[in-house]
Write an enzyme that holds these catalytic residues in place. Sequence first.
Site, PDB file in Angstrom:
ATOM      1  N   ASN A 135      36.597  37.912  38.738  1.00 49.82           N
ATOM      2  CA  ASN A 135      37.669  37.541  39.666  1.00 49.82           C
ATOM      3  C   ASN A 135      37.665  38.454  40.898  1.00 49.82           C
ATOM      4  O   ASN A 135      37.500  39.665  40.766  1.00 49.82           O
ATOM      5  CB  ASN A 135      39.013  37.696  38.918  1.00 49.82           C
ATOM      6  CG  ASN A 135      40.205  37.110  39.641  1.00 49.82           C
ATOM      7  OD1 ASN A 135      40.167  35.952  40.072  1.00 49.82           O
ATOM      8  ND2 ASN A 135      41.275  37.881  39.765  1.00 49.82           N
ATOM      9  N   HIS A 170      44.536  34.720  47.893  1.00 49.71           N
ATOM     10  CA  HIS A 170      45.664  35.247  48.680  1.00 49.71           C
ATOM     11  C   HIS A 170      45.335  34.879  50.128  1.00 49.71           C
ATOM     12  O   HIS A 170      44.754  35.673  50.865  1.00 49.71           O
ATOM     13  CB  HIS A 170      45.798  36.768  48.503  1.00 49.71           C
ATOM     14  CG  HIS A 170      46.152  37.178  47.107  1.00 49.71           C
ATOM     15  ND1 HIS A 170      47.366  36.862  46.529  1.00 49.71           N
ATOM     16  CD2 HIS A 170      45.463  37.861  46.165  1.00 49.71           C
ATOM     17  CE1 HIS A 170      47.405  37.348  45.296  1.00 49.71           C
ATOM     18  NE2 HIS A 170      46.260  37.952  45.043  1.00 49.71           N
ATOM     19  N   GLU A 199      45.089  33.307  42.010  1.00 45.81           N
ATOM     20  CA  GLU A 199      46.266  34.074  42.470  1.00 45.81           C
ATOM     21  C   GLU A 199      46.775  33.527  43.798  1.00 45.81           C
ATOM     22  O   GLU A 199      47.143  34.281  44.697  1.00 45.81           O
ATOM     23  CB  GLU A 199      45.914  35.563  42.647  1.00 45.81           C
ATOM     24  CG  GLU A 199      45.282  36.208  41.438  1.00 45.81           C
ATOM     25  CD  GLU A 199      44.998  37.695  41.618  1.00 45.81           C
ATOM     26  OE1 GLU A 199      45.554  38.328  42.541  1.00 45.81           O
ATOM     27  OE2 GLU A 199      44.210  38.229  40.826  1.00 45.81           O
ATOM     28  N   ASP A 201      48.590  32.339  46.995  1.00 50.09           N
ATOM     29  CA  ASP A 201      49.857  32.386  47.721  1.00 50.09           C
ATOM     30  C   ASP A 201      49.544  32.350  49.215  1.00 50.09           C
ATOM     31  O   ASP A 201      48.452  32.736  49.627  1.00 50.09           O
ATOM     32  CB  ASP A 201      50.752  33.580  47.346  1.00 50.09           C
ATOM     33  CG  ASP A 201      50.080  34.947  47.383  1.00 50.09           C
ATOM     34  OD1 ASP A 201      49.028  35.096  48.031  1.00 50.09           O
ATOM     35  OD2 ASP A 201      50.630  35.871  46.754  1.00 50.09           O
TER      36      ASP A 201
HETATM   37  C1  GLA Z   1      45.310  41.513  43.323  1.00 48.30           C
HETATM   38  C2  GLA Z   1      45.162  41.628  41.839  1.00 48.30           C
HETATM   39  C3  GLA Z   1      46.396  41.251  41.136  1.00 48.30           C
HETATM   40  C4  GLA Z   1      47.651  41.612  41.876  1.00 48.30           C
HETATM   41  C5  GLA Z   1      47.613  40.974  43.227  1.00 48.30           C
HETATM   42  C6  GLA Z   1      48.893  41.102  44.006  1.00 48.30           C
HETATM   43  O1  GLA Z   1      44.547  40.788  44.040  1.00 48.30           O
HETATM   44  O2  GLA Z   1      44.089  40.965  41.251  1.00 48.30           O
HETATM   45  O3  GLA Z   1      46.380  41.836  39.874  1.00 48.30           O
HETATM   46  O4  GLA Z   1      47.820  42.984  41.879  1.00 48.30           O
HETATM   47  O5  GLA Z   1      46.549  41.530  43.919  1.00 48.30           O
HETATM   48  O6  GLA Z   1      49.436  42.365  43.972  1.00 48.30           O
END
Ligand code: GLA
Length: 288
Positions: A135, A170, A199, A201
């Site tokens: 990841n 992100h 993840e 957002d």
């Molecule tokens: C990262 C990590 C997550 C989390 C996010 C947002 O990218 O993989 O575990 O900490 O940031 O904080």
Amino acid sequence: AENHMKPALIHPKPEKYDFTAADEIVAFAQKHKMKVRGHTLVWHNQTPDWFFQEADGSAASRETLLARLKSHIDTVLSRYKGKVYCWDVVNEAVADSGDEPMRDSKWLRQVGPDFLAKAFEFAHAADPDAILFYNDYNECNEPKRTHIYNLVRDLRAHGVPVHGIGMQGHWGLEGPSADEIRKTIETYASLGVMVQITELDISVYAWGDKRTDLRRPTPEQLERQAQRYGEIFAIFREYKDVITGVTLWGAADDLTWKDNFPVPGRKDWPLLFDEQQQPKLAFWRILP
Ligand code: GLA
């Protein structure tokens, strides 16, 4: 599971595991027939210092660190066997820029570059049914995209059980572009692995927008964010044969790490549900 399965929270001391919050999440998921992604086993962040030290405070040897890693992975994966269907085994091991592909970390310095192979092998042995992910973030940028591709290609060529690549996602209003996202998904899928968005957002602020005084998002911000979410999910649907999951980082705008990144203390509203847990424009826009 957001933060609750990270080493810092689940394994704060050598002899002490704390599964309280993680167990609650897993029990909730079981009750409601939901799937859980496990996050994360090996990371340069949110891993307690004791992992990397001998009793006298000196740097732990390769043997010590690998033995700890194996025991950590065995303990955590055995507990959630059959309940956590996939794991981000290694998070963010690739550098953001430059020719050197690997990020400098205690894992790299104290174990060597095979810490990744070891982690995946330990995880596969502990739960052979779990789907195992590498990841990372900024996965649409070069040279990082290629470095991640090469890393996973080489691991798999050596028989290391890496089953998927997690793209954190992100992302922003302006980038990465639709073309870059498509290209990244296709590049990773060409390795024969599954792809997950892990993840996601999307900040309501454009990159150059440094306003800090908003008490609520403006209608224009919400509309732009909805367009962006709509565009991105349309791409995900184009690749539904390789994308096996899309997970957001956080449930609703009342609690998000974006309140402190990239501008500390500035409220952001990056998710599909608002501060009252109600669906936002973006939610309606991602529906087929
Ligand atoms: C990262 C990590 C997550 C989390 C996010 C947002 O990218 O993989 O575990 O900490 O940031 O904080």
